[in-house]
Design a protein around this motif. Structure first.
Motif, mmCIF file in Angstrom:
data_model
loop_
_atom_site.group_PDB
_atom_site.id
_atom_site.type_symbol
_atom_site.label_atom_id
_atom_site.label_comp_id
_atom_site.label_asym_id
_atom_site.label_seq_id
_atom_site.Cartn_x
_atom_site.Cartn_y
_atom_site.Cartn_z
ATOM 1 N N VAL A 2 10.125 22.856 10.637
ATOM 2 C CA VAL A 2 9.257 21.999 11.440
ATOM 3 C C VAL A 2 7.877 21.992 10.791
ATOM 4 O O VAL A 2 7.341 23.042 10.447
ATOM 5 C CB VAL A 2 9.144 22.510 12.889
ATOM 6 C CG1 VAL A 2 8.127 21.693 13.665
ATOM 7 C CG2 VAL A 2 10.506 22.467 13.574
ATOM 8 N N GLN A 3 7.326 20.815 10.616
ATOM 9 C CA GLN A 3 5.960 20.693 10.105
ATOM 10 C C GLN A 3 5.043 20.292 11.256
ATOM 11 O O GLN A 3 5.368 19.392 12.027
ATOM 12 C CB GLN A 3 5.889 19.644 8.997
ATOM 13 C CG GLN A 3 6.613 20.030 7.725
ATOM 14 C CD GLN A 3 8.128 19.836 7.801
ATOM 15 O OE1 GLN A 3 8.594 18.828 8.316
ATOM 16 N NE2 GLN A 3 8.874 20.808 7.302
ATOM 17 N N ALA A 23 0.996 16.950 15.940
ATOM 18 C CA ALA A 23 2.125 16.090 15.611
ATOM 19 C C ALA A 23 3.169 16.894 14.852
ATOM 20 O O ALA A 23 2.849 17.586 13.880
ATOM 21 C CB ALA A 23 1.654 14.906 14.776
ATOM 22 N N ALA A 24 4.416 16.786 15.297
ATOM 23 C CA ALA A 24 5.502 17.551 14.693
ATOM 24 C C ALA A 24 6.472 16.643 13.967
ATOM 25 O O ALA A 24 6.723 15.509 14.391
ATOM 26 C CB ALA A 24 6.240 18.337 15.768
ATOM 27 N N SER A 25 7.008 17.130 12.884
ATOM 28 C CA SER A 25 8.054 16.412 12.151
ATOM 29 C C SER A 25 9.090 17.424 11.700
ATOM 30 O O SER A 25 8.858 18.623 11.693
ATOM 31 C CB SER A 25 7.469 15.675 10.955
ATOM 32 O OG SER A 25 6.847 16.576 10.060
ATOM 33 N N GLY A 26 10.228 16.939 11.299
ATOM 34 C CA GLY A 26 11.288 17.832 10.867
ATOM 35 C C GLY A 26 12.403 17.887 11.899
ATOM 36 O O GLY A 26 12.832 16.863 12.401
ATOM 37 N N ARG A 27 12.821 19.083 12.245
ATOM 38 C CA ARG A 27 13.908 19.257 13.198
ATOM 39 C C ARG A 27 13.527 18.738 14.585
ATOM 40 O O ARG A 27 12.385 18.429 14.839
ATOM 41 C CB ARG A 27 14.314 20.729 13.268
ATOM 42 C CG ARG A 27 15.023 21.208 12.005
ATOM 43 C CD ARG A 27 15.379 22.667 12.084
ATOM 44 N NE ARG A 27 16.132 23.106 10.910
ATOM 45 C CZ ARG A 27 17.437 23.200 10.868
ATOM 46 N NH1 ARG A 27 18.161 22.900 11.923
ATOM 47 N NH2 ARG A 27 18.039 23.621 9.782
ATOM 48 N N THR A 28 14.482 18.662 15.472
ATOM 49 C CA THR A 28 14.289 18.048 16.774
ATOM 50 C C THR A 28 13.179 18.744 17.546
ATOM 51 O O THR A 28 13.322 19.869 17.993
ATOM 52 C CB THR A 28 15.594 18.080 17.574
ATOM 53 O OG1 THR A 28 16.624 17.470 16.807
ATOM 54 C CG2 THR A 28 15.424 17.334 18.876
ATOM 55 N N PHE A 29 12.088 18.034 17.720
ATOM 56 C CA PHE A 29 10.903 18.579 18.372
ATOM 57 C C PHE A 29 11.193 19.000 19.798
ATOM 58 O O PHE A 29 10.723 20.051 20.244
ATOM 59 C CB PHE A 29 9.801 17.509 18.335
ATOM 60 C CG PHE A 29 8.604 17.834 19.163
ATOM 61 C CD1 PHE A 29 8.396 17.225 20.393
ATOM 62 C CD2 PHE A 29 7.653 18.731 18.701
ATOM 63 C CE1 PHE A 29 7.274 17.510 21.146
ATOM 64 C CE2 PHE A 29 6.525 19.027 19.444
ATOM 65 C CZ PHE A 29 6.333 18.407 20.672
ATOM 66 N N LYS A 76 6.992 11.073 21.344
ATOM 67 C CA LYS A 76 6.035 10.945 20.247
ATOM 68 C C LYS A 76 5.986 12.194 19.379
ATOM 69 O O LYS A 76 5.162 12.274 18.456
ATOM 70 C CB LYS A 76 4.642 10.662 20.802
ATOM 71 C CG LYS A 76 4.525 9.327 21.523
ATOM 72 C CD LYS A 76 3.104 9.085 21.987
ATOM 73 C CE LYS A 76 2.990 7.726 22.658
ATOM 74 N NZ LYS A 76 1.599 7.466 23.132
ATOM 75 N N ASN A 77 6.823 13.187 19.678
ATOM 76 C CA ASN A 77 6.830 14.443 18.909
ATOM 77 C C ASN A 77 5.435 15.060 18.843
ATOM 78 O O ASN A 77 4.995 15.521 17.772
ATOM 79 C CB ASN A 77 7.375 14.226 17.493
ATOM 80 C CG ASN A 77 8.874 14.066 17.469
ATOM 81 O OD1 ASN A 77 9.537 14.068 18.503
ATOM 82 N ND2 ASN A 77 9.419 13.920 16.271
ATOM 83 N N THR A 78 4.752 15.064 19.959
ATOM 84 C CA THR A 78 3.365 15.514 19.986
ATOM 85 C C THR A 78 3.115 16.433 21.185
ATOM 86 O O THR A 78 3.618 16.178 22.277
ATOM 87 C CB THR A 78 2.402 14.319 20.040
ATOM 88 O OG1 THR A 78 2.645 13.476 18.906
ATOM 89 C CG2 THR A 78 0.952 14.778 19.995
#
Length: 125
Positions: A2-3, A23-29, A76-78
């Motif tokens: 996860v970033q 803000a997250a990216s990568g695997r399912t937040f 929004k993965n936030t």
């Protein structure tokens, strides 16, 4: 993996407000509990607040209860940290964290798996 990328820090006068975002990216937040920690100069990193995957359960350190609010938007993965009535003692670098295993009620730095680079919050008196 996860970033995490924090934003929203800055300089504010005592009594003012700021809203931090992560803000997250990568695997399912949405699978991960999320947290905010902070580290002041010369001090250890400390827990501020955390939120479970659903957003229904939140936890705060005593010094920010009633002033800070953690929330998340899984679409929004936030994750956010709304900070009101800021005090000079809130000055620190604020870090976002995600926990791969376990629940949100975890205040130890080593219990959290992924970290952002941090954003500076400075509160002037």
């Amino acid at each position: 993996q996860v970033q995490l990328v924090e934003s929203g820090g800055g300089l504010v006068q005592a009594g003012g407000s700021l809203r931090l975002s992560c803000a997250a990216s990568g695997r399912t937040f949405s699978n991960y509990p999320m947290a905010w920690f902070r580290q002041a100069p010369g001090k250890e990193r400390e827990f501020v607040a955390s939120i479970d995957w659903s957003g229904l359960n939140t936890y705060y350190t005593d010094s920010v209860k009633g002033r800070f609010t953690i929330s998340r938007d899984n679409a929004k993965n936030t994750v956010y940290l709304e900070m009101n009535s800021l005090k000079p003692e809130d000055t620190a670098v604020y870090f976002c964290a995600a926990r791969r295993f376990g629940g949100a009620q975890a205040m130890g730095v080593t219990q959290w798996s992924y970290w952002g680079q941090g954003t500076q919050v400075t509160v002037s008196s």
